[in-house]
Design an enzyme around this catalytic site. Structure first.
Site, PDB file in Angstrom:
ATOM      1  CD1 TRP A 143      -0.249  -1.667   3.229  1.00  0.00           C
ATOM      2  CD2 TRP A 143       0.646   0.780   3.175  1.00  0.00           C
ATOM      3  NE1 TRP A 143       0.704  -1.062   4.387  1.00  0.00           N
ATOM      4  CE2 TRP A 143       0.856   0.070   4.443  1.00  0.00           C
ATOM      5  CE3 TRP A 143       0.688   2.288   2.585  1.00  0.00           C
ATOM      6  CZ2 TRP A 143       1.661   0.626   5.177  1.00  0.00           C
ATOM      7  CZ3 TRP A 143       1.519   2.513   4.059  1.00  0.00           C
ATOM      8  CH2 TRP A 143       2.175   2.472   5.147  1.00  0.00           C
ATOM      9  CG  ASN A 144       4.892   1.435   0.563  1.00  0.00           C
ATOM     10  OD1 ASN A 144       4.832   0.328   0.191  1.00  0.00           O
ATOM     11  ND2 ASN A 144       6.423   1.133   1.699  1.00  0.00           N
ATOM     12  CE  LYS A 167      -3.605  -9.369  -2.848  1.00  0.00           C
ATOM     13  NZ  LYS A 167      -3.384  -7.397  -2.705  1.00  0.00           N
ATOM     14  CB  ALA A 169      -1.889  -2.958  -0.534  1.00  0.00           C
ATOM     15  N   GLY A 220       6.383  -6.308  -0.572  1.00  0.00           N
ATOM     16  CA  GLY A 220       6.010  -6.555   0.443  1.00  0.00           C
ATOM     17  C   GLY A 220       6.412  -6.902   2.385  1.00  0.00           C
ATOM     18  CB  SER A 221       5.756  -7.797   5.542  1.00  0.00           C
ATOM     19  OG  SER A 221       5.065  -9.034   5.071  1.00  0.00           O
ATOM     20  CD  GLU A 242      12.846  -4.640  -4.804  1.00  0.00           C
ATOM     21  OE1 GLU A 242      13.327  -5.742  -5.942  1.00  0.00           O
ATOM     22  OE2 GLU A 242      13.431  -5.002  -3.744  1.00  0.00           O
ATOM     23  CG  LEU A 243      11.132  -9.560   0.536  1.00  0.00           C
ATOM     24  CD1 LEU A 243      11.603 -11.177   1.582  1.00  0.00           C
ATOM     25  CD2 LEU A 243       9.597  -9.660   0.865  1.00  0.00           C
ATOM     26  CB  CYS A 276      11.351  -0.977   1.408  1.00  0.00           C
ATOM     27  SG  CYS A 276      11.405  -0.014   0.547  1.00  0.00           S
ATOM     28  CD  GLU A 374       9.664  -2.122   7.308  1.00  0.00           C
ATOM     29  OE1 GLU A 374       8.982  -3.242   7.339  1.00  0.00           O
ATOM     30  OE2 GLU A 374      10.284  -2.137   6.095  1.00  0.00           O
TER      31      GLU A 374
HETATM   32  N1  NAD Z   1      11.285  -3.076  -0.626  1.00  0.00           N
HETATM   33  C1  NAD Z   1      10.768  -2.389  -1.214  1.00  0.00           C
HETATM   34  O1  NAD Z   1      10.441  -2.368  -2.717  1.00  0.00           O
HETATM   35  C2  NAD Z   1       9.446  -2.436   0.010  1.00  0.00           C
HETATM   36  C3  NAD Z   1       9.123  -1.583  -0.793  1.00  0.00           C
HETATM   37  C4  NAD Z   1       7.563  -0.896  -0.327  1.00  0.00           C
HETATM   38  C5  NAD Z   1       7.227  -2.280   0.642  1.00  0.00           C
HETATM   39  N2  NAD Z   1       8.379  -2.549   1.240  1.00  0.00           N
HETATM   40  C6  NAD Z   1       7.283  -3.443   2.588  1.00  0.00           C
HETATM   41  O2  NAD Z   1       6.821  -3.856   3.017  1.00  0.00           O
HETATM   42  C7  NAD Z   1       5.422  -3.901   3.738  1.00  0.00           C
HETATM   43  C8  NAD Z   1       4.292  -2.929   4.199  1.00  0.00           C
HETATM   44  O3  NAD Z   1       3.792  -3.463   3.225  1.00  0.00           O
HETATM   45  P1  NAD Z   1       2.471  -3.623   3.067  1.00  0.00           P
HETATM   46  O4  NAD Z   1       1.933  -3.841   4.639  1.00  0.00           O
HETATM   47  O5  NAD Z   1       1.204  -3.724   2.184  1.00  0.00           O
HETATM   48  O6  NAD Z   1       2.987  -5.452   3.925  1.00  0.00           O
HETATM   49  P2  NAD Z   1       2.307  -7.081   3.309  1.00  0.00           P
HETATM   50  O7  NAD Z   1       3.336  -8.120   3.442  1.00  0.00           O
HETATM   51  O8  NAD Z   1       1.559  -7.263   4.769  1.00  0.00           O
HETATM   52  O9  NAD Z   1       1.297  -6.693   2.324  1.00  0.00           O
HETATM   53  C9  NAD Z   1       1.582  -6.439   0.956  1.00  0.00           C
HETATM   54  C10 NAD Z   1       0.476  -7.112  -0.300  1.00  0.00           C
HETATM   55  O10 NAD Z   1       0.991  -8.436   0.160  1.00  0.00           O
HETATM   56  C11 NAD Z   1      -0.837  -8.685  -0.330  1.00  0.00           C
HETATM   57  N3  NAD Z   1      -0.731 -10.043   0.911  1.00  0.00           N
HETATM   58  C12 NAD Z   1      -0.169 -10.138   2.364  1.00  0.00           C
HETATM   59  N4  NAD Z   1      -0.827 -11.587   2.925  1.00  0.00           N
HETATM   60  C13 NAD Z   1      -0.823 -12.854   1.140  1.00  0.00           C
HETATM   61  C14 NAD Z   1      -0.981 -13.547   1.488  1.00  0.00           C
HETATM   62  N5  NAD Z   1      -0.820 -14.567   2.338  1.00  0.00           N
HETATM   63  N6  NAD Z   1      -1.078 -14.053   0.069  1.00  0.00           N
HETATM   64  C15 NAD Z   1      -0.412 -13.320  -0.954  1.00  0.00           C
HETATM   65  N7  NAD Z   1      -0.610 -11.899  -0.307  1.00  0.00           N
HETATM   66  C16 NAD Z   1      -0.930 -11.633   0.490  1.00  0.00           C
HETATM   67  C17 NAD Z   1      -1.459  -8.023   0.904  1.00  0.00           C
HETATM   68  O11 NAD Z   1      -2.932  -7.713   0.526  1.00  0.00           O
HETATM   69  C18 NAD Z   1      -0.972  -6.795   0.203  1.00  0.00           C
HETATM   70  O12 NAD Z   1      -1.078  -7.398  -1.237  1.00  0.00           O
HETATM   71  C19 NAD Z   1       6.571  -2.918   4.711  1.00  0.00           C
HETATM   72  O13 NAD Z   1       7.857  -4.478   5.724  1.00  0.00           O
HETATM   73  C20 NAD Z   1       8.295  -2.862   3.966  1.00  0.00           C
HETATM   74  O14 NAD Z   1       9.176  -2.844   4.110  1.00  0.00           O
HETATM   75  C21 NAD Z   1       9.145  -3.527   0.525  1.00  0.00           C
HETATM   76  O1  LIG Z   2       9.169   1.686   0.145  1.00  0.00           O
HETATM   77  C1  LIG Z   2       9.352   1.366  -0.582  1.00  0.00           C
HETATM   78  C2  LIG Z   2      10.127   1.792  -1.497  1.00  0.00           C
HETATM   79  O2  LIG Z   2      10.312   1.213  -2.916  1.00  0.00           O
HETATM   80  C3  LIG Z   2      11.207   3.219  -2.249  1.00  0.00           C
HETATM   81  S1  LIG Z   2      11.000   3.946  -3.417  1.00  0.00           S
HETATM   82  O3  LIG Z   2       9.797   4.713  -3.679  1.00  0.00           O
HETATM   83  O4  LIG Z   2      11.617   2.630  -4.318  1.00  0.00           O
HETATM   84  O5  LIG Z   2      12.433   4.942  -2.754  1.00  0.00           O
END
Ligand code: NAD
Ligand SMILES: O=C[C@H](O)CS(=O)(=O)O
Length: 470
Positions: A143-144, A167, A169, A220-221, A242-243, A276, A374
């Site tokens: 979502w971010n 899909k 968020a 995501g996470s 990308e976590l 992230c 985090e």
């Molecule tokens: N490394 C990167 O580039 C990057 C970028 C943005 C965010 N993030 C990370 O994402 C996290 C925040 O985002 P968030 O809260 O949306 O993360 P999240 O992992 O809760 O959700 C991410 C996505 O996964 C989906 N999801 C959740 N559970 C699932 C499952 N069991 N099966 C399939 N899909 C599922 C969610 O609906 C959402 O679309 C933070 O940890 C952040 O560091 C990383």
């Molecule tokens: O939250 C993670 C994103 O990848 C941040 S950035 O906009 O790519 O720096």
């Protein structure tokens, strides 16, 4: 939902999309599940044969049209993003520009998917290496960054000749649907881009179980990333992850302190700390600790917090109540363990929106939650260090390895420290390193693979060699 070139799902129950600044409903989207997830794969699989055999020039041309339409609509997309995610409008429009940068980069990169010939060890053979699209790609995004996390995947995927099921968020689906609307307007054929909204587990599991899905690309996470990586093993899908991150921000005694403060403000408080690569811990060399802390405190005190649609807002609301709770937990833990709040430290509600003041904690110690987990919020813990060797060891003492920052005017020292840091991205005197032309990604539990630049398209290609007897 956008499946096979059709807007679908009106007959389903709907999910409300909530503005985090007002808690008002700003839209509703269909609550899709297994059936819709399968329909999307059906469509993407059917479209793959024609899309993958278009010329690279034609795929690039269509991506360029999509890029133009996104550019023409970036203020509207930015407003949609602010209303569903909360970030200040100027940041949201900035994200649309960043997101669109991946579309334009890969519109061109499509035409540079080069193969090679290899000198054969047999006189009667010739060896040719080709790169071919992996097939149907499933993209699951957070979502971010509701626009950039999609285009950072779909740009290279489509350029490579893959088709995609996406899909977004559940908190921020409207931006994704707007991008799909513009893809349709650009003339990207039905089935090439499919956007599903609804139950994450059902949709994700359906795609994991479907052998026609040849790649999972997830942002995501770390927790969810690990689940998806395990699930992908059943049909040996390619995986890009990308976590989570936990960025150290290191200020050496020979840093330009004003520059370091300016970049720390950007790195820590962008998207209210919900990125992230946000700084999660600040390490300041002890000889400059007092001077730096005073400069940083003064800069943070000037930041404004409010509804992202208002003028001159630096920080918007956090995405939900759980986010506020996590930040508060980290703050309470830090103060219990001896940390002191230099500025901020309070959550507050304004017009139903949940906010957290930009906060600095001094006297941070490595046993604090905020120094290990985090935070994903606007809290900057400052810890001091004595030597270069000490800070490198402490910075690397983490399961995360996404981004790190080092500030020093001694370039030799900065390069030396950067090379020792176990992170996929190192900002040297730069707190905002993200650009479409660079390979974004993490080491250790921050992910697998890279997104952006010429590295990013390789995630969507299979390498094949042809041994030709002559
Ligand atoms: N490394 C990167 O580039 C990057 C970028 C943005 C965010 N993030 C990370 O994402 C996290 C925040 O985002 P968030 O809260 O949306 O993360 P999240 O992992 O809760 O959700 C991410 C996505 O996964 C989906 N999801 C959740 N559970 C699932 C499952 N069991 N099966 C399939 N899909 C599922 C969610 O609906 C959402 O679309 C933070 O940890 C952040 O560091 C990383
Ligand atoms: O939250 C993670 C994103 O990848 C941040 S950035 O906009 O790519 O720096």
């Amino acid at each position: 939902m956008y499946i096979d070139g059709q807007w679908q799902g009106e007959e389903l129950t709907h999910i409300e999309v909530i503005n985090p600044a007002t808690k008002q409903v700003v839209g509703t989207v269909p609550n899709g599940g297994k059936n819709e997830a399968k329909q999307a794969v059906d469509a993407a699989h059917a479209a793959f044969a024609s899309w993958s055999t278009l010329t690279a020039q034609e795929r690039g041309r269509l991506l360029a049209v999509w890029h133009r339409l996104i550019e023409e609509n970036k203020e509207d997309i930015g407003k949609i993003m602010t209303m569903e995610q909360g970030k200040p409008l100027k940041e949201a429009i900035g994200e649309v520009g960043y997101a669109n940068g991946f579309i334009s980069w890969y519109a061109e990169e499509a035409k540079r998917i080069y193969g090679e010939t290899i000198p054969a060890s047999h006189a009667n053979k010739r060896i040719f290496v080709q790169k071919q699209p992996v097939g149907v790609v499933a993209a699951i995004t957070p979502w971010n960054f509701p626009a950039a996390m999609i285009t950072r995947k779909v740009g290279p995927a489509l350029a490579a000749g893959c088709t995609a099921v996406i899909k977004q968020a559940e908190e921020t689906p409207l931006t994704a649907l707007k991008l799909a609307e513009l893809a349709e307007e650009a003339g990207i054929p039905a089935g090439v881009v499919n956007v599903i909204t609804g139950n994450p587990q059902e949709i994700g599991d359906t795609w994991l179980e479907d052998e026609r899905v040849r790649k999972i690309t997830f942002t995501g996470s770390t927790e969810v990333g690990k689940q998806l990586m395990k699930g992908a093993a059943e049909t040996v899908k390619k995986v890009s992850l990308e976590l989570g991150g936990h960025a150290p921000f290191i200020v050496m005694e020979d840093a330009d302190l004003d520059k370091a403060v300016e970049h720390l403000i950007g790195s820590k408080f962008r998207n209210s700390g919900q990125t992230c690569i946000c700084t999660n811990r600040v390490y300041v060399q002890v000889s400059i600790l007092e001077t730096f802390s005073e400069k940083f405190k003064a800069a943070v005190a000037d930041l404004t917090t409010g509804n992202g649609l208002e003028e001159n807002v630096d920080l918007g609301p956090l995405i939900n109540d759980q986010a506020i709770g996590k930040v508060q937990n980290h703050l309470d833990d830090a103060t219990t363990k001896g940390g002191e709040v230099l500025v901020g430290g309070n959550s507050f509600v304004k017009n139903e929106g949940q906010y957290f003041e930009p906060t600095i904690i001094s006297g941070a110690s490595d046993d604090m939650l905020c120094m290990n987990e985090e935070t994903f919020g606007p809290v900057a813990p400052i810890a001091s260090f004595q030597t270069e060797e000490e800070v490198i060891q402490r910075a690397n003492n983490s399961p995360f390895g996404l981004a790190a920052y080092v500030f020093s005017e001694n370039i030799g020292k900065a390069v030396r420290v950067s090379e020792e840091l176990e992170y996929g991205i190192v900002g040297v005197n730069d707190g905002l390193p993200s650009v479409p032309q660079a390979p974004f990604g993490g080491m250790k539990e921050s992910g697998l693979g890279r997104e952006g630049g010429h590295h990013g398209i390789g995630e969507y290609l299979e390498v094949k060699y042809i041994s030709l007897g002559i």
